[in-house]
Write a protein that holds these residues in place. Sequence first.
Motif, PDB file in Angstrom:
ATOM      1  N   LYS A  19       2.170  16.499  -0.723  1.00 62.69           N
ATOM      2  CA  LYS A  19       2.534  15.587   0.374  1.00 62.69           C
ATOM      3  C   LYS A  19       1.380  14.631   0.695  1.00 62.69           C
ATOM      4  O   LYS A  19       1.586  13.449   0.953  1.00 62.69           O
ATOM      5  N   PHE A  20       0.174  15.195   0.662  1.00 59.85           N
ATOM      6  CA  PHE A  20      -1.016  14.394   0.952  1.00 59.85           C
ATOM      7  C   PHE A  20      -1.196  13.291  -0.100  1.00 59.85           C
ATOM      8  O   PHE A  20      -1.427  12.122   0.236  1.00 59.85           O
ATOM      9  N   ASP A  21      -1.051  13.677  -1.364  1.00 61.81           N
ATOM     10  CA  ASP A  21      -1.199  12.694  -2.445  1.00 61.81           C
ATOM     11  C   ASP A  21      -0.178  11.567  -2.313  1.00 61.81           C
ATOM     12  O   ASP A  21      -0.491  10.400  -2.521  1.00 61.81           O
ATOM     13  N   LYS A  22       1.040  11.931  -1.951  1.00 64.05           N
ATOM     14  CA  LYS A  22       2.096  10.931  -1.812  1.00 64.05           C
ATOM     15  C   LYS A  22       1.771   9.983  -0.655  1.00 64.05           C
ATOM     16  O   LYS A  22       1.910   8.768  -0.758  1.00 64.05           O
ATOM     17  N   LYS A  23       1.306  10.580   0.435  1.00 63.38           N
ATOM     18  CA  LYS A  23       0.971   9.792   1.627  1.00 63.38           C
ATOM     19  C   LYS A  23      -0.163   8.801   1.342  1.00 63.38           C
ATOM     20  O   LYS A  23      -0.060   7.627   1.663  1.00 63.38           O
ATOM     21  N   ILE A  24      -1.223   9.287   0.719  1.00 58.09           N
ATOM     22  CA  ILE A  24      -2.364   8.392   0.497  1.00 58.09           C
ATOM     23  C   ILE A  24      -2.051   7.334  -0.561  1.00 58.09           C
ATOM     24  O   ILE A  24      -2.586   6.234  -0.509  1.00 58.09           O
ATOM     25  N   GLN A  25      -1.167   7.691  -1.477  1.00 56.59           N
ATOM     26  CA  GLN A  25      -0.757   6.703  -2.474  1.00 56.59           C
ATOM     27  C   GLN A  25       0.021   5.571  -1.787  1.00 56.59           C
ATOM     28  O   GLN A  25      -0.204   4.397  -2.056  1.00 56.59           O
ATOM     29  N   ASN A  26       0.902   5.957  -0.867  1.00 59.15           N
ATOM     30  CA  ASN A  26       1.660   4.954  -0.110  1.00 59.15           C
ATOM     31  C   ASN A  26       0.753   4.081   0.736  1.00 59.15           C
ATOM     32  O   ASN A  26       1.044   2.909   0.975  1.00 59.15           O
ATOM     33  N   GLU A  27      -0.343   4.665   1.205  1.00 58.71           N
ATOM     34  CA  GLU A  27      -1.276   3.907   2.044  1.00 58.71           C
ATOM     35  C   GLU A  27      -2.246   3.063   1.223  1.00 58.71           C
ATOM     36  O   GLU A  27      -3.006   2.265   1.778  1.00 58.71           O
ATOM     37  N   GLY A  28      -2.198   3.252  -0.092  1.00 64.53           N
ATOM     38  CA  GLY A  28      -3.004   2.394  -0.971  1.00 64.53           C
ATOM     39  C   GLY A  28      -4.353   2.951  -1.380  1.00 64.53           C
ATOM     40  O   GLY A  28      -5.169   2.212  -1.935  1.00 64.53           O
ATOM     41  N   TYR A  29      -4.592   4.221  -1.121  1.00 65.41           N
ATOM     42  CA  TYR A  29      -5.871   4.801  -1.543  1.00 65.41           C
ATOM     43  C   TYR A  29      -5.886   5.019  -3.055  1.00 65.41           C
ATOM     44  O   TYR A  29      -4.864   5.358  -3.642  1.00 65.41           O
ATOM     45  N   ASN A  30      -7.062   4.823  -3.647  1.00 64.88           N
ATOM     46  CA  ASN A  30      -7.207   5.032  -5.083  1.00 64.88           C
ATOM     47  C   ASN A  30      -7.504   6.485  -5.430  1.00 64.88           C
ATOM     48  O   ASN A  30      -7.221   6.931  -6.534  1.00 64.88           O
ATOM     49  N   ASN A  31      -8.107   7.188  -4.470  1.00 62.62           N
ATOM     50  CA  ASN A  31      -8.410   8.589  -4.747  1.00 62.62           C
ATOM     51  C   ASN A  31      -8.459   9.404  -3.456  1.00 62.62           C
ATOM     52  O   ASN A  31      -8.535   8.846  -2.359  1.00 62.62           O
ATOM     53  N   ARG A  32      -8.449  10.727  -3.636  1.00 65.36           N
ATOM     54  CA  ARG A  32      -8.444  11.636  -2.487  1.00 65.36           C
ATOM     55  C   ARG A  32      -9.729  11.527  -1.678  1.00 65.36           C
ATOM     56  O   ARG A  32      -9.705  11.624  -0.451  1.00 65.36           O
ATOM     57  N   SER A  33     -10.869  11.377  -2.370  1.00 64.80           N
ATOM     58  CA  SER A  33     -12.152  11.358  -1.669  1.00 64.80           C
ATOM     59  C   SER A  33     -12.178  10.266  -0.596  1.00 64.80           C
ATOM     60  O   SER A  33     -12.596  10.508   0.540  1.00 64.80           O
ATOM     61  N   GLU A  34     -11.724   9.084  -0.982  1.00 67.75           N
ATOM     62  CA  GLU A  34     -11.740   7.954  -0.040  1.00 67.75           C
ATOM     63  C   GLU A  34     -10.854   8.266   1.165  1.00 67.75           C
ATOM     64  O   GLU A  34     -11.213   7.992   2.310  1.00 67.75           O
ATOM     65  N   ALA A  35      -9.690   8.863   0.916  1.00 69.26           N
ATOM     66  CA  ALA A  35      -8.757   9.195   1.996  1.00 69.26           C
ATOM     67  C   ALA A  35      -9.333  10.272   2.912  1.00 69.26           C
ATOM     68  O   ALA A  35      -9.233  10.180   4.142  1.00 69.26           O
ATOM     69  N   ILE A  36      -9.961  11.270   2.323  1.00 69.53           N
ATOM     70  CA  ILE A  36     -10.533  12.365   3.122  1.00 69.53           C
ATOM     71  C   ILE A  36     -11.717  11.864   3.948  1.00 69.53           C
ATOM     72  O   ILE A  36     -11.862  12.212   5.124  1.00 69.53           O
ATOM     73  N   ARG A  37     -12.542  11.000   3.351  1.00 67.95           N
ATOM     74  CA  ARG A  37     -13.665  10.404   4.103  1.00 67.95           C
ATOM     75  C   ARG A  37     -13.148   9.687   5.348  1.00 67.95           C
ATOM     76  O   ARG A  37     -13.685   9.843   6.442  1.00 67.95           O
ATOM     77  N   ASP A  38     -12.094   8.901   5.162  1.00 65.13           N
ATOM     78  CA  ASP A  38     -11.537   8.154   6.304  1.00 65.13           C
ATOM     79  C   ASP A  38     -10.981   9.093   7.373  1.00 65.13           C
ATOM     80  O   ASP A  38     -11.140   8.842   8.564  1.00 65.13           O
ATOM     81  N   LEU A  39     -10.316  10.173   6.935  1.00 59.31           N
ATOM     82  CA  LEU A  39      -9.763  11.135   7.898  1.00 59.31           C
ATOM     83  C   LEU A  39     -10.875  11.790   8.710  1.00 59.31           C
ATOM     84  O   LEU A  39     -10.764  11.963   9.926  1.00 59.31           O
ATOM     85  N   ILE A  40     -11.971  12.148   8.029  1.00 57.27           N
ATOM     86  CA  ILE A  40     -13.096  12.793   8.715  1.00 57.27           C
ATOM     87  C   ILE A  40     -13.729  11.820   9.709  1.00 57.27           C
ATOM     88  O   ILE A  40     -13.994  12.172  10.866  1.00 57.27           O
ATOM     89  N   ARG A  41     -13.943  10.584   9.271  1.00 58.57           N
ATOM     90  CA  ARG A  41     -14.534   9.580  10.176  1.00 58.57           C
ATOM     91  C   ARG A  41     -13.624   9.332  11.382  1.00 58.57           C
ATOM     92  O   ARG A  41     -14.102   9.182  12.504  1.00 58.57           O
TER      93      ARG A  41
END
Length: 137
Positions: A19-41
């Motif tokens: 579900k997470f991969d699908k969500k971040i793909q829809n949001e335009g992230y290239n990889n999980r690391s970038e998405a997780i960094r943003d969530l933490i920030r």
Amino acid sequence: MAKDTKRFGVSLPKGLLKKFDKKIQNEGYNNRSEAIRDLIRDSFLEDKIADDQEVAGTLTIIFDHDSGELSHQLESIQHEYYQKIISKLHIHLDQTHCLEVIVLKGKSKKVKAIAKKIITLRGVKHGKLTFSYSGHK
Ligand code: NI
């Protein structure tokens, strides 16, 4: 990988990861690391807001150009809080509507209070405050 970056592993239930991969793909992230960094920030930013720490804010408002009283009130508030309201962008959207982006910096409660003061002015048709970091993180 940058020198001050550290890699770590995360275990997740398969379904949740899918579900997470699908969500971040829809949001335009290239990889999980970038998405997780943003969530933490984002989560640290939420803490800063809750703890009344220094933040930056952008307030977007829409109002009627013909309301002279409102334009005057907006100017007055911006002079009153000149140390907190650090910039403004005014766009003439069409013949009657103006859009303003007001940039604020200060303790989160103060920024919220100033934004509320502006949003609740008579004639402001829409107003939305968004928080961000006031410094690099
Ligand atoms: Ni205008």
